[in-house]
Design a protein around this motif. Structure first.
Motif, PDB file in Angstrom:
ATOM      1  N   GLU A 101       0.831  -1.206   0.000  1.00 35.39           N
ATOM      2  CA  GLU A 101       0.000   0.000   0.000  1.00 35.39           C
ATOM      3  C   GLU A 101       0.867   1.258   0.000  1.00 35.39           C
ATOM      4  O   GLU A 101       0.585   2.220  -0.724  1.00 35.39           O
ATOM      5  N   LEU A 102       1.915   1.249   0.801  1.00 33.60           N
ATOM      6  CA  LEU A 102       2.822   2.394   0.846  1.00 33.60           C
ATOM      7  C   LEU A 102       3.469   2.654  -0.507  1.00 33.60           C
ATOM      8  O   LEU A 102       3.573   3.799  -0.959  1.00 33.60           O
ATOM      9  N   ARG A 104       2.340   1.918  -3.447  1.00 31.70           N
ATOM     10  CA  ARG A 104       1.349   2.492  -4.373  1.00 31.70           C
ATOM     11  C   ARG A 104       1.092   3.962  -4.055  1.00 31.70           C
ATOM     12  O   ARG A 104       1.022   4.800  -4.964  1.00 31.70           O
ATOM     13  N   GLU A 105       0.953   4.279  -2.775  1.00 35.80           N
ATOM     14  CA  GLU A 105       0.666   5.657  -2.387  1.00 35.80           C
ATOM     15  C   GLU A 105       1.826   6.593  -2.713  1.00 35.80           C
ATOM     16  O   GLU A 105       1.618   7.716  -3.187  1.00 35.80           O
ATOM     17  N   LEU A 106       3.049   6.137  -2.474  1.00 34.91           N
ATOM     18  CA  LEU A 106       4.212   6.958  -2.773  1.00 34.91           C
ATOM     19  C   LEU A 106       4.329   7.223  -4.270  1.00 34.91           C
ATOM     20  O   LEU A 106       4.621   8.345  -4.696  1.00 34.91           O
ATOM     21  N   SER A 107       4.113   6.194  -5.066  1.00 37.30           N
ATOM     22  CA  SER A 107       4.189   6.349  -6.529  1.00 37.30           C
ATOM     23  C   SER A 107       3.092   7.277  -7.039  1.00 37.30           C
ATOM     24  O   SER A 107       3.332   8.130  -7.906  1.00 37.30           O
ATOM     25  N   ALA A 108       1.880   7.127  -6.479  1.00 37.73           N
ATOM     26  CA  ALA A 108       0.762   7.967  -6.911  1.00 37.73           C
ATOM     27  C   ALA A 108       0.996   9.433  -6.570  1.00 37.73           C
ATOM     28  O   ALA A 108       0.495  10.327  -7.255  1.00 37.73           O
ATOM     29  N   ALA A 109       1.773   9.687  -5.504  1.00 41.99           N
ATOM     30  CA  ALA A 109       2.061  11.060  -5.091  1.00 41.99           C
ATOM     31  C   ALA A 109       3.287  11.636  -5.789  1.00 41.99           C
ATOM     32  O   ALA A 109       3.740  12.733  -5.457  1.00 41.99           O
ATOM     33  N   CYS A 113      10.061   4.499  -4.841  1.00 40.99           N
ATOM     34  CA  CYS A 113      10.426   3.581  -3.761  1.00 40.99           C
ATOM     35  C   CYS A 113      10.978   2.288  -4.339  1.00 40.99           C
ATOM     36  O   CYS A 113      10.671   1.907  -5.465  1.00 40.99           O
ATOM     37  N   ILE A 128      10.238  10.795  -1.066  1.00 40.20           N
ATOM     38  CA  ILE A 128       8.914  11.366  -0.887  1.00 40.20           C
ATOM     39  C   ILE A 128       8.897  12.768  -1.484  1.00 40.20           C
ATOM     40  O   ILE A 128       9.707  13.623  -1.120  1.00 40.20           O
ATOM     41  N   LYS A 186      -4.992  -2.652  11.772  1.00 40.75           N
ATOM     42  CA  LYS A 186      -4.505  -1.351  11.330  1.00 40.75           C
ATOM     43  C   LYS A 186      -5.024  -0.192  12.167  1.00 40.75           C
ATOM     44  O   LYS A 186      -4.720   0.970  11.875  1.00 40.75           O
TER      45      LYS A 186
END
Length: 226
Positions: A101-102, A104-109, A113, A128, A186
């Motif tokens: 998940e991290l 994907r989120e980092l790439s989308a932003a 990574c 980041i 979580k």
């Protein structure tokens, strides 16, 4: 508000310390530790859900979400270690899922990574994107019994192995206090102000004549002084 205090053993820590000459026996060489397993006795700040080791020159800032403390940041030698603890299923870890998940989120932003093998197993070496700059960081994860600990290292420790080692040692000596209450996977394990910091906040509130003072308006920060 900033709360600064001298690190001392409180009565609760003294009562829980092992008897002199009887070092605790552990199944593993290092942590992070679960509160219910034998672990070495050392100087730690009691944040409720986390018992956080600190050393000379360490400063601790608490992460607040609304009126809850959900994480902590250790600052030392131009480096930062951010730690959060979460509930996890009893029979399975969640770091593999969280790591994906991290990524994907980092790439989308707009960040980058790469998965690498680190001292705690798989970790993410990331960049980041913040404004026009890219800030490097390491995302570490450790699956424990019914909990998951996430740590993020940034600053000087990214390029300085000695600085990184100091923060990794902090992670190895963290104690996670999961508790017995039902929690969804979580869900953040809530933290609390240590007794000394809470006392300092209450004293300052009384001096300013503001008994309803919110201790999270500007902090708080905890600094060990020796």
């Amino acid at each position: 508000m900033n709360a600064v205090f001298r690190r001392r053993r409180n009565a609760e820590e003294k009562e829980s310390a092992p008897a002199a000459g009887k070092a605790p026996v552990t199944d593993r060489e290092s942590g992070p530790w679960d509160a219910d397993e034998p672990h070495p006795d050392s100087e730690r700040v009691d944040l409720g859900g986390l018992r956080l080791p600190i050393g000379p020159g360490f400063e601790v800032q608490l992460n607040v979400n609304g009126d809850q403390i959900v994480g902590a940041v250790v600052l030392v030698n131009e480096s930062a270690l951010q730690v959060h603890a979460f509930a996890a299923p009893k029979r399975s870890g969640i770091w593999d899922e969280v790591r994906a998940e991290l990524a994907r989120e980092l790439s989308a932003a707009g960040g980058k990574c790469e998965e690498r093998e680190g001292p705690f197993g798989p970790e993410l070496a990331a960049e980041i994107k913040q404004d026009a700059a890219a800030q490097p960081a390491r995302f570490l994860g450790v699956d424990g019994p019914r909990w998951f600990l996430r740590a993020v290292i940034s600053g000087r420790a990214i390029a300085d192995p000695e600085a990184a080692k100091a923060l990794e040692e902090v992670v190895r000596d963290i104690v996670v206090v999961r508790g017995d209450q039902p929690m969804a996977p979580k869900e953040p394990i809530e933290l609390r102000l240590p007794a000394e910091a809470r006392q300092a906040v209450e004293q300052q509130a009384a001096q300013e004549g503001r008994p309803g003072l919110n201790p999270f308006e500007r902090g708080p920060e905890i600094t060990e002084v020796r």
